[in-house]
Write an enzyme that holds these catalytic residues in place. Structure first.
Site, mmCIF file in Angstrom:
data_model
loop_
_atom_site.group_PDB
_atom_site.id
_atom_site.type_symbol
_atom_site.label_atom_id
_atom_site.label_comp_id
_atom_site.label_asym_id
_atom_site.label_seq_id
_atom_site.Cartn_x
_atom_site.Cartn_y
_atom_site.Cartn_z
ATOM 1 N N LYS A 1 0.838 -1.215 0.000
ATOM 2 C CA LYS A 1 0.000 0.000 0.000
ATOM 3 C C LYS A 1 0.868 1.258 0.000
ATOM 4 O O LYS A 1 0.677 2.148 -0.813
ATOM 5 C CB LYS A 1 -0.930 0.027 1.222
ATOM 6 N N ARG B 1 -9.696 0.856 8.457
ATOM 7 C CA ARG B 1 -9.201 -0.466 8.842
ATOM 8 C C ARG B 1 -10.206 -1.243 9.685
ATOM 9 O O ARG B 1 -9.926 -2.370 10.073
ATOM 10 C CB ARG B 1 -7.916 -0.307 9.639
ATOM 11 N N ARG C 1 11.936 -5.600 5.438
ATOM 12 C CA ARG C 1 11.919 -4.169 5.741
ATOM 13 C C ARG C 1 12.422 -3.924 7.164
ATOM 14 O O ARG C 1 13.086 -2.931 7.434
ATOM 15 C CB ARG C 1 10.510 -3.599 5.576
ATOM 16 N N ARG D 1 11.460 0.262 12.203
ATOM 17 C CA ARG D 1 10.082 0.226 12.714
ATOM 18 C C ARG D 1 9.936 -0.905 13.711
ATOM 19 O O ARG D 1 10.195 -2.071 13.390
ATOM 20 C CB ARG D 1 9.099 0.021 11.545
ATOM 21 N N ARG E 1 -0.201 -8.545 13.430
ATOM 22 C CA ARG E 1 -0.807 -7.559 12.520
ATOM 23 C C ARG E 1 -1.678 -8.260 11.478
ATOM 24 O O ARG E 1 -2.745 -7.750 11.106
ATOM 25 C CB ARG E 1 0.290 -6.733 11.826
#
Ligand code: B4P
Length: 196
Positions: free
Chosen positions: A14, A89, A128, A134, A146
């Site tokens: 996204k 969401r 990532r 993060r 998640r």
């Protein structure tokens, strides 16, 4: 206005595709993940509250993100349209968004839903995590949490927009350019139709 939701599970691309789409179509990019990370880095009250949820892979409470989106809509009255990335969401967020847009005499034109297999999602997010810093990418347990949140709470958002035939599925696997071309083909077609 042309308003689109880029939808998909964590790691579906996204954020990656949004950056390119807003540049091409001159839309205002609204990423609730980015807005929340800015609040965290500024150590605001909202950011400190959101951090507790995000670090564990849980969704931040609806009222927090709805308030942020409401402010962002009010602060950008002149734009050609919005690209919503990571929002809505939950079904409640979707209902609130429809209401906020209808008060501005506009609506969601389309939800483009990226389809990516779970093992590919995990592979991308772990990768990532090696460089992003993060907290929610660094740990596979949090990444899986998640994805569970997505199935429990977020998948229902697609059902909401299915009712008005606004959902278009797009294959989210392959290289970034190929996926971008697939998304653009759908948007170009829809912009010709220009229906709310
Ligand atoms: P987000 O910032 O929205 O993060 P995300 O869904 O995990 O995906 P993201 O957009 O960052 O990743 P992308 O798919 O682009 O949310 C973070 C957290 O904020 C949530 O967990 C939640 O706690 C909170 N939050 C945000 N919005 C909320 C809301 N509305 N309500 C409640 N809570 C909310 O890309 C992932 C990786 O894949 C990248 O490294 C990219 O380089 C790579 N990639 C992309 N496309 C690829 C391809 N084609 N091939 C290979 N790799 C690819």
């Amino acid at each position: 206005m042309f308003n689109l939701i880029l939808f998909g599970p964590p790691g579906s691309g996204k954020g990656t595709q949004s950056e390119r789409l807003v540049a091409k179509y001159h839309l205002k990019h609204l990423s609730t993940g980015d807005l929340l990370r800015t609040e965290i880095s500024r150590k605001t009250v909202l950011g400190l509250e959101a951090k507790k949820f995000m670090e564990q892979g849980f969704l931040v409470p609806d009222e927090v993100v709805i308030g942020m989106i409401n402010d962002a809509l009010d602060n950008n009255p002149e734009v050609a349209g919005f690209l919503f990335d990571g929002f809505p969401r939950t079904a409640i967020q979707a209902e609130e968004l429809d209401e906020l847009l209808s008060r501005k005499n506009t609506c969601i034109n389309v939800m483009l839903a990226l389809q990516v297999r779970e093992e590919e999602l995990i592979k991308r997010l772990v990768k990532r995590g090696e460089t992003s810093g993060r907290a929610d990418d660094g740990n596979e347990v949090v990444i899986r949490a998640r994805i569970v949140e997505y199935h429990l709470k977020t998948a229902a958002v697609a059902d909401h927009y299915e009712k008005t035939n606004k959902v278009v599925m797009v294959n989210g696997e392959g290289n970034v350019d190929e996926i971008f071309d697939r998304l653009c083909a759908e948007i170009d077609q829809l912009m010709k139709e220009d229906k709310c």
